[in-house]
Enzyme design. Sequence first.
Site, PDB file in Angstrom:
ATOM      1  N   GLU A  83      -8.786 -10.235   3.701  1.00  0.00           N
ATOM      2  CA  GLU A  83      -9.196  -8.860   3.389  1.00  0.00           C
ATOM      3  C   GLU A  83     -10.584  -8.837   2.763  1.00  0.00           C
ATOM      4  O   GLU A  83     -10.866  -9.548   1.799  1.00  0.00           O
ATOM      5  CB  GLU A  83      -8.163  -8.227   2.434  1.00  0.00           C
ATOM      6  CG  GLU A  83      -8.529  -6.784   2.063  1.00  0.00           C
ATOM      7  CD  GLU A  83      -7.375  -5.990   1.457  1.00  0.00           C
ATOM      8  OE1 GLU A  83      -6.237  -6.504   1.391  1.00  0.00           O
ATOM      9  OE2 GLU A  83      -7.631  -4.836   1.055  1.00  0.00           O
TER      10      GLU A  83
ATOM     11  N   SER B 189       0.849  -1.198   0.000  1.00  0.00           N
ATOM     12  CA  SER B 189       0.000   0.000   0.000  1.00  0.00           C
ATOM     13  C   SER B 189       0.883   1.246   0.000  1.00  0.00           C
ATOM     14  O   SER B 189       0.390   2.358  -0.225  1.00  0.00           O
ATOM     15  CB  SER B 189      -0.940   0.005   1.206  1.00  0.00           C
ATOM     16  OG  SER B 189      -0.242  -0.301   2.398  1.00  0.00           O
TER      17      SER B 189
END
Length: 273
Positions: A191, A54
């Site tokens: 996730e 990320s």
Amino acid sequence: MSTNTTDDKRKVTTMRLSEMKQRGEKIAMLTAYDYSMATLIDQAGIDVILVGDSASNVMAGNVTTLPITLDQMIYHAKSVIKGVRRALVVCDMPFGSYQGNSKEALASAIRIMKESHAEAVKMEGGAEIRESIERILSAGIPVMGHLGLTPQSINKFGTYAVRAKGEAEAAKLIADAHMLEQIGCFALVLEKIPAELASRVAAEVSIPVIGIGAGGGVDGQVLVMHDMLGINQGFSPKFLRRYDDLATHINQAVSHYIDDVKTGDFPNASEQY
Ligand code: KIV
């Protein structure tokens, strides 16, 4: 008496995470990408620091996680490691560094471990990358799995919507989770999947299951630091809880500084030599 791990100064290892699961102690994980923030969140008592890909979004400003390179991930992980005393540091293997074949995957993982001194790697995917995970594990490198929404496959999914809502995808996810446990992954990130499915996986596997958008029935939680601190304002999924509004604090502090410079208030007599 505090029940969190903040008072416990012992180094977090993969074995300690397993013990935490066994005694029902939740695991707190956050991302970090640089020395200063890693120092702060380690001192606050975070259990696991993920040098997430990320970084591609929140550090480099890319739309997806795909562009970040192995060299860039090593740079971030190296900076993080220097600030950390207690947390376990896990580094994401970036897109393109492990999907080719298991030999390439091992070479990438070895570079991460040798050059950054991270303590484990994280890889997105199940059965399709089994051989690569096994080869990395056989070199003594701990691997954290990642199932459900796997952002490196965004071009295949075409959306960041909740995954595994249908029976077939849920069944594959459960099979993949068991496979990752069986081959020796030390933990698993789930996730953006239904909470009930995530709870079932956490109950069925013996390794710690860390959720993001996967409900409270798992063994721990992970968030992207820039999201939970309110630095990154443009991202508001349902699962995100913001613990601060640093974007506003930073804007106010910088505006104040600009005013002080423009009016000549800064520096004053005590702030010069
Ligand atoms: O890259 C990342 O930050 C991640 C977390 C969202 C789990 O993979």
